[in-house]
Design a protein around this motif. Structure first.
Motif, PDB file in Angstrom:
ATOM      1  N   VAL A   1       2.612   7.142   3.566  1.00 54.53           N
ATOM      2  CA  VAL A   1       3.184   5.822   3.841  1.00 54.53           C
ATOM      3  C   VAL A   1       3.479   5.100   2.531  1.00 54.53           C
ATOM      4  N   ILE A   2       4.423   4.172   2.616  1.00 51.73           N
ATOM      5  CA  ILE A   2       4.770   3.315   1.484  1.00 51.73           C
ATOM      6  C   ILE A   2       4.399   1.889   1.853  1.00 51.73           C
ATOM      7  N   THR A   3       3.827   1.156   0.902  1.00 52.08           N
ATOM      8  CA  THR A   3       3.611  -0.276   1.118  1.00 52.08           C
ATOM      9  C   THR A   3       4.626  -1.032   0.263  1.00 52.08           C
TER      10      THR A   3
ATOM     11  N   SER B   1      13.285  -5.378  -1.792  1.00 54.60           N
ATOM     12  CA  SER B   1      12.043  -4.674  -1.476  1.00 54.60           C
ATOM     13  C   SER B   1      11.438  -4.070  -2.735  1.00 54.60           C
ATOM     14  N   LEU B   2      10.144  -4.314  -2.938  1.00 52.18           N
ATOM     15  CA  LEU B   2       9.435  -3.757  -4.081  1.00 52.18           C
ATOM     16  C   LEU B   2       8.359  -2.810  -3.576  1.00 52.18           C
ATOM     17  N   GLU B   3       8.416  -1.564  -4.012  1.00 55.47           N
ATOM     18  CA  GLU B   3       7.391  -0.604  -3.610  1.00 55.47           C
ATOM     19  C   GLU B   3       6.104  -0.894  -4.370  1.00 55.47           C
ATOM     20  N   ILE B   4       5.014  -1.090  -3.633  1.00 60.29           N
ATOM     21  CA  ILE B   4       3.726  -1.410  -4.239  1.00 60.29           C
ATOM     22  C   ILE B   4       2.880  -0.159  -4.433  1.00 60.29           C
ATOM     23  N   GLU B   5       2.834   0.675  -3.398  1.00 59.77           N
ATOM     24  CA  GLU B   5       1.947   1.837  -3.451  1.00 59.77           C
ATOM     25  C   GLU B   5       2.392   2.882  -2.442  1.00 59.77           C
ATOM     26  N   ARG B   6       2.098   4.139  -2.766  1.00 62.00           N
ATOM     27  CA  ARG B   6       2.278   5.238  -1.814  1.00 62.00           C
ATOM     28  C   ARG B   6       0.898   5.796  -1.483  1.00 62.00           C
ATOM     29  N   VAL B   7       0.643   5.989  -0.208  1.00 60.29           N
ATOM     30  CA  VAL B   7      -0.657   6.503   0.228  1.00 60.29           C
ATOM     31  C   VAL B   7      -0.424   7.804   0.980  1.00 60.29           C
TER      32      VAL B   7
ATOM     33  N   ALA C   1       6.795   7.079   5.041  1.00 62.37           N
ATOM     34  CA  ALA C   1       7.654   7.766   4.067  1.00 62.37           C
ATOM     35  C   ALA C   1       8.008   9.161   4.556  1.00 62.37           C
ATOM     36  N   THR C   2       7.162   9.702   5.432  1.00 63.12           N
ATOM     37  CA  THR C   2       7.393  10.991   6.090  1.00 63.12           C
ATOM     38  C   THR C   2       6.982  10.805   7.550  1.00 63.12           C
ATOM     39  N   ASN C   3       7.034  11.855   8.334  1.00 60.41           N
ATOM     40  CA  ASN C   3       6.443  11.777   9.668  1.00 60.41           C
ATOM     41  C   ASN C   3       4.938  11.573   9.500  1.00 60.41           C
ATOM     42  N   VAL C   4       4.387  10.655  10.266  1.00 61.99           N
ATOM     43  CA  VAL C   4       3.009  10.204  10.039  1.00 61.99           C
ATOM     44  C   VAL C   4       2.192  10.253  11.331  1.00 61.99           C
ATOM     45  N   ILE C   5       0.911  10.587  11.185  1.00 63.54           N
ATOM     46  CA  ILE C   5      -0.044  10.487  12.293  1.00 63.54           C
ATOM     47  C   ILE C   5      -1.195   9.590  11.850  1.00 63.54           C
TER      48      ILE C   5
END
Length: 222
Positions: free
Chosen positions: A60-62, A71-77, A102-106
């Motif tokens: 995910v992207i925050t 939009s400013l990207e803060i973090e990728r988890v 950011a991708t398919n997520v569960i």
């Protein structure tokens, strides 16, 4: 659930439990599983955090929106990890960012009341949760401190000297983060970070081999 347990056992909160212990925790706690396709807005900035969110698969992207609407990207988890755990029990538990797939997520969701019930039944689980929140607070504090330095060279220098003081070893220190994690901590692009590290090694300030660094002539920036 076995496959999920194998994945989430790598998360700090769950890493000290055996597979059997984790199965018992999740057998006794109601939870829901949701899937999101790439690009889906999972959570809006300003929403309250009322559930324990476990990222099982994907990334995910925050993001934040600046005053110009950009939009400013803060973090990728990346999975497996926990999302916004520090906000769960805060009075002002509003998300400061949008959370986007950011991708398919569960994701696994556990309502706060059920999490509290599980904490009451398992004090080790509660302690592990509190330790993880503390570690994340330390990470944010470190990031704020490091980003106060202007150049990448200054950020690297202060980070390594801080590790040296914490680990209390003669010259060799161990870096607990990957290059991607370091770049995120410093708020810089990984290629830029790699370039400056290479330059500093050529100058003889330190030697880096894997996660080990030998300090030679590194000095605190003025």
């Amino acid at each position: 659930m076995d496959r999920v347990i194998d994945k989430i056992s790598k998360i700090n909160i769950f890493s000290n439990f055996t597979k059997g212990e984790l199965l018992k925790i999740f057998d006794n706690i109601p939870y829901s599983v949701k899937e999101y396709s790439k690009g889906t807005l999972i959570r809006n900035s300003g929403e309250r955090v009322e559930e324990f969110m476990i990222l099982v698969n994907g990334e995910v992207i925050t993001e934040m929106i600046d005053f110009n609407g950009k939009s400013l990207e803060i973090e990728r988890v990346k999975a497996p990890d926990i999302l916004a755990s520090a906000l769960l029990f805060a009075k002002e538990n509003y998300l400061p960012v949008d959370v986007i797939a950011a991708t398919n997520v569960i994701l696994i969701y556990i309502e706060k009341k059920y999490l509290i019930k599980s904490f009451k039944e398992n004090s080790d689980f509660l302690l592990s949760f509190l330790e993880d929140v503390g570690e994340k607070f330390n990470y944010v504090t470190e990031k704020l401190r490091i980003t106060s330095f202007h150049t990448i060279r200054e950020k690297i220098t202060m980070y390594l000297l801080n590790l040296y003081n914490k680990q209390n070893k003669p010259k060799e220190i161990t870096i607990p983060l990957t290059m991607d994690e370091l770049a995120s901590l410093f708020g810089v692009a990984r290629p830029s970070l790699s370039r400056v590290i290479s330059e500093m090694q050529k100058e003889g300030l330190f030697e880096k081999k894997g996660d080990k660094v030998i300090l030679n002539n590194l000095k605190k920036p003025i």
